[in-house]
Design an enzyme around this catalytic site. Structure first.
Site, PDB file in Angstrom:
ATOM      1  N   ILE A  76       1.432  -1.252   0.312  1.00 46.19           N
ATOM      2  CA  ILE A  76       0.070  -0.078   0.496  1.00 46.19           C
ATOM      3  C   ILE A  76       1.202   0.911   0.404  1.00 46.19           C
ATOM      4  CG2 ILE A  76      -1.469   1.057   0.942  1.00 46.19           C
ATOM      5  CD1 ILE A  76      -2.341  -1.927   3.112  1.00 46.19           C
ATOM      6  N   CYS A  77       0.644   2.006  -1.134  1.00 45.92           N
ATOM      7  CA  CYS A  77       1.804   3.293  -1.162  1.00 45.92           C
ATOM      8  C   CYS A  77       1.080   4.382  -0.644  1.00 45.92           C
ATOM      9  CB  CYS A  77       1.491   3.623  -2.472  1.00 45.92           C
ATOM     10  SG  CYS A  77       2.232   5.034  -2.525  1.00 45.92           S
ATOM     11  N   LEU A  78       0.789   4.580   1.304  1.00 45.50           N
ATOM     12  CA  LEU A  78      -0.121   5.779   1.932  1.00 45.50           C
ATOM     13  C   LEU A  78       1.028   6.265   3.197  1.00 45.50           C
ATOM     14  CD1 LEU A  78      -2.736   6.911   2.524  1.00 45.50           C
ATOM     15  CD2 LEU A  78      -2.930   4.393   4.492  1.00 45.50           C
TER      16      LEU A  78
END
Length: 174
Positions: A111-113
């Site tokens: 997840i790119c968060l």
């Protein structure tokens, strides 16, 4: 039996936690017990914690897509792995297969968060991370993989952690 004594039975004791998971610090054990107890008393809407025995170091959380969004009536699983120095260090959070189609979620579940990496704060909790992920899912205008999905996944062979990635947070629209 009061509700507090009922829920305290579901939470592993500190001594059991620290003996069975000696790689977690005492601070991490205390914090995780507190968060798990709070989760059991007041779970975030749309999430279910799947108990995995006395293991406080890995949580599996079921997330349901919010109604009125592209992900309504869909269900996914998050795996949350806590490091030795949690909450000073962010947990590793990934989607288990199959990961939702989303511009910030790779097919391998990474997840790119920013709050999972550069913007992590010890004031954050598992609940706040889950709500951020649900918000990210809910605001997506399209079900699609990130543009660089194939290259990224190919480079993540052999179980590479998303924490080993140098993320570039440039898209605040989704």
């Amino acid at each position: 039996m009061t509700s507090s004594s009922a829920s305290s039975r579901k939470v592993p004791s500190l001594s059991l936690c620290c003996l069975s998971l000696s790689i977690l610090s005492k601070i991490a054990c205390n914090r995780l017990q507190k968060e798990l107890m709070e989760w059991q008393l007041n779970p975030p809407f749309g999430f279910k914690h799947k108990l995995t025995g006395d293991n406080l170091q890995r949580w599996v959380i079921e997330v349901g897509g919010a109604s009125g969004t592209l992900y309504a009536d869909e269900s996914y699983q998050l795996q949350v792995d806590f490091p030795e120095h949690y909450p000073m260090e962010a947990p590793q959070v990934i989607f288990l297969h199959p990961a939702p189609l989303h511009p910030h979620i790779y097919s391998n579940g990474h997840i790119c968060l920013d709050i999972l990496y550069d913007s992590w704060s010890p004031a954050m909790t598992v609940s706040s991370v889950c709500l951020s992920i649900l918000s990210m899912l809910s605001s997506s205008p399209a079900k699609q993989r990130p543009e660089d999905n194939d290259r990224y996944v190919r480079n993540c062979k052999n179980g590479r952690s998303p924490k080993e990635t140098r993320w570039w947070f440039h898209d605040d629209k989704v």
